[in-house]
Design an enzyme around this catalytic site. Sequence first.
Site, PDB file in Angstrom:
ATOM      1  CD  GLU A 154      83.324  43.566  81.926  1.00  0.00           C
ATOM      2  OE1 GLU A 154      82.565  44.559  81.991  1.00  0.00           O
ATOM      3  OE2 GLU A 154      84.522  43.602  82.247  1.00  0.00           O
ATOM      4  CD  GLU A 248      86.437  48.074  83.560  1.00  0.00           C
ATOM      5  OE1 GLU A 248      85.271  48.462  83.411  1.00  0.00           O
ATOM      6  OE2 GLU A 248      86.736  46.877  83.695  1.00  0.00           O
TER       7      GLU A 248
HETATM    8 MN   LIG Z   1      85.670  45.214  82.772  1.00  0.00          MN
END
Ligand SMILES: [Mn+2]
Length: 272
Positions: A154, A248
Amino acid sequence: MIRSAITVSLVSEARGGPFVFWDDLSGAFSRTAKLGFDAIEIFAPGPDAVEDKLLRGLIDQYGLPVAAVGTGAGMVKHGLNLTDSDAGRRRQARDFIRGMIDWGAKYGAPAIIGSMQGKWGGAISRERALELLAEALNELGDHAAACGVPLVYEPLNRYETNLLTTMSEGSGFLRSLKTKNVRLLADLFHMNIEEANVAQGLRDAGRYLGHVHFVDSNRRAAGLGHTDFGPIAAALRELNFAGYVSAEAFPLPDSDTAAKKTIESYRNLFKT
Ligand SMILES: [Mn+2]
């Protein structure tokens, strides 16, 4: 098919962080299933934190697969990261992630490397940090392949890392790796800060795109900020993205409202 997921954190040191559900894994499964999500993403303290029997029981009872597992507890609990200047600490960081890969793989879930990538600075130049990150992703990516799951990397925004912050940088980096088993996570909050155009950022991720953190501009649930999701959904469709868009997001104004808003936005965008 683009599938929906939502996060639960079991890590007390991460309190205040962007996870919709907290602490109560059984409760999170129950609420996630009731709202109609396809899967759940788990942020756990470590590979031994959740009893196997309990987790398998919840997966079966609610028919919810695990979308992914986070590895950030290695950072928030143990202060570890893959580009630490100390070789022993880097080894511990890799070992922690390897444990999380093994744990997630038991449930068919990939592990996510976000904050565990660390930052360059001090004794470590940017070039050296990227070399260390590449070595770690090659090793861990191949390990994940042996476990039958991808590894997910990420890019983060500039306030959380100074390594790779855009999808274009991320896909270029993955292309340079020996392992072919690492996928990109496109977090729409980070992208809102770093990309000139979020939809184009998703296209830059292209075939490397493996997972999406589905969240609004202010890290609240999708629909509670100013992100224009239309072009984002169109880009994901155009890419034939078949992974998870996973919430998230902060539990604001509360977990249930954030979860409901997320699934409502998901349905409006992807189920039409
Ligand atoms: Mn994230």
